[in-house]
Design an enzyme around this catalytic site. Structure first.
Site, PDB file in Angstrom:
ATOM      1  N   HIS A  52       0.811  -1.214   0.000  1.00  0.00           N
ATOM      2  CA  HIS A  52       0.000   0.000   0.000  1.00  0.00           C
ATOM      3  C   HIS A  52       0.847   1.267   0.000  1.00  0.00           C
ATOM      4  O   HIS A  52       0.351   2.350  -0.324  1.00  0.00           O
ATOM      5  CB  HIS A  52      -0.976   0.000   1.194  1.00  0.00           C
ATOM      6  CG  HIS A  52      -0.356   0.276   2.529  1.00  0.00           C
ATOM      7  ND1 HIS A  52      -0.043  -0.722   3.436  1.00  0.00           N
ATOM      8  CD2 HIS A  52       0.019   1.436   3.133  1.00  0.00           C
ATOM      9  CE1 HIS A  52       0.463  -0.179   4.528  1.00  0.00           C
ATOM     10  NE2 HIS A  52       0.524   1.118   4.364  1.00  0.00           N
ATOM     11  N   ASP A  82      -0.049  -7.577   1.320  1.00  0.00           N
ATOM     12  CA  ASP A  82       0.403  -6.189   1.466  1.00  0.00           C
ATOM     13  C   ASP A  82       1.928  -6.054   1.465  1.00  0.00           C
ATOM     14  O   ASP A  82       2.491  -5.291   2.238  1.00  0.00           O
ATOM     15  CB  ASP A  82      -0.181  -5.573   2.746  1.00  0.00           C
ATOM     16  CG  ASP A  82      -0.038  -4.048   2.766  1.00  0.00           C
ATOM     17  OD1 ASP A  82       0.039  -3.449   1.680  1.00  0.00           O
ATOM     18  OD2 ASP A  82       0.009  -3.469   3.869  1.00  0.00           O
ATOM     19  N   SER A 160       4.917   2.429   8.102  1.00  0.00           N
ATOM     20  CA  SER A 160       4.540   1.342   7.205  1.00  0.00           C
ATOM     21  C   SER A 160       5.699   0.940   6.303  1.00  0.00           C
ATOM     22  O   SER A 160       6.314   1.780   5.646  1.00  0.00           O
ATOM     23  CB  SER A 160       3.354   1.762   6.331  1.00  0.00           C
ATOM     24  OG  SER A 160       2.192   1.919   7.096  1.00  0.00           O
TER      25      SER A 160
END
Length: 228
Positions: A52, A82, A160
């Site tokens: 993402h 992901d 992230s």
């Protein structure tokens, strides 16, 4: 703690992206910027991050520990879990790969360290423990990842794609998300286990851009009780 940081901090990179969002009213393409983290895994410039973070990116820029910046290209992805692999062309002496660990040996209570770039603050480390294993995480509606590691190490937007390492500095997982109604860290974070990550790494090195997984077009359905 200091030894872990000294061993791993140069393996963490800052990732900035530019994507394009269509504007339905004016029929124009609106550029959008994003940011995240990544972990160097080879001297050839392979970098792990979340899917993402780089999804739909028109431009990916990677900044190393020394401030040098390079344009990256996406070479592999596992959207279901992901995960993504990107690559830069940088001098080998500037690349410090993190050692891949074994997430199958992870246990609740183990000490872990989350490294990344929360809110753009480069190469930040936070300390915590593994709070639970085999969690199920819904990233988006109808997008669920299984076998997630839950941690209480503080992670925030920008973390992230950053590295989650054990007390020996080996990669245990990739920080992926937090559970928070406010958007800030409240001690519930999630990481993709490194053994799931190894699949996309192997696929990218073999030249396959997308990890293909078998899927059974069926699901469990409760049976209506037989009423006499």
């Amino acid at each position: 703690n200091v030894a872990v940081y000294e061993r791993c901090n140069r393996s963490v990179v800052n990732i900035s992206t530019v994507s394009v969002r269509p504007d339905g009213f004016f029929r124009m393409a609106i550029p959008e910027e994003g940011a995240g983290s990544g972990a160097i895994i080879s001297k050839k410039g392979h970098i792990l991050t979340n899917f993402h973070v780089v999804e739909n990116a028109k431009r990916i820029q990677v900044t190393l520990f020394n401030g040098e910046s390079y344009t990256a290209k996406a070479i592999g992805a596992d959207p279901v879990n992901d995960m993504a692999v990107i690559q830069i062309e940088a001098p080998e002496e500037d690349l410090f790969p993190v050692e891949l660990g074994d997430s199958d040996t992870a246990q609740v209570g183990m000490r872990v360290f989350a490294l990344g770039n929360p809110f753009g603050l480069e190469r930040t480390m936070s300390l915590g423990i593994i709070s639970s294993l085999n969690r199920t995480l819904e990233i988006q509606p109808n997008w669920v990842i299984k076998s997630i590691i839950q941690i209480d190490a503080s992670i925030n937007p920008g973390n992230s794609g950053g590295a989650l390492v054990d007390s020996s500095g080996r990669l245990t997982g990739i920080n992926s998300a937090i559970y928070s109604r406010s958007g800030g860290s409240i001690g519930i974070g999630f990481a993709i286990p490194v053994n799931m990550v190894k699949v996309v790494v192997a696929s990218a090195r073999q030249g396959s851009k997308i990890v293909r997984r078998p899927w059974l077009g069926a699901r469990m359905q409760p049976v209506t009780p037989d009423v006499a």
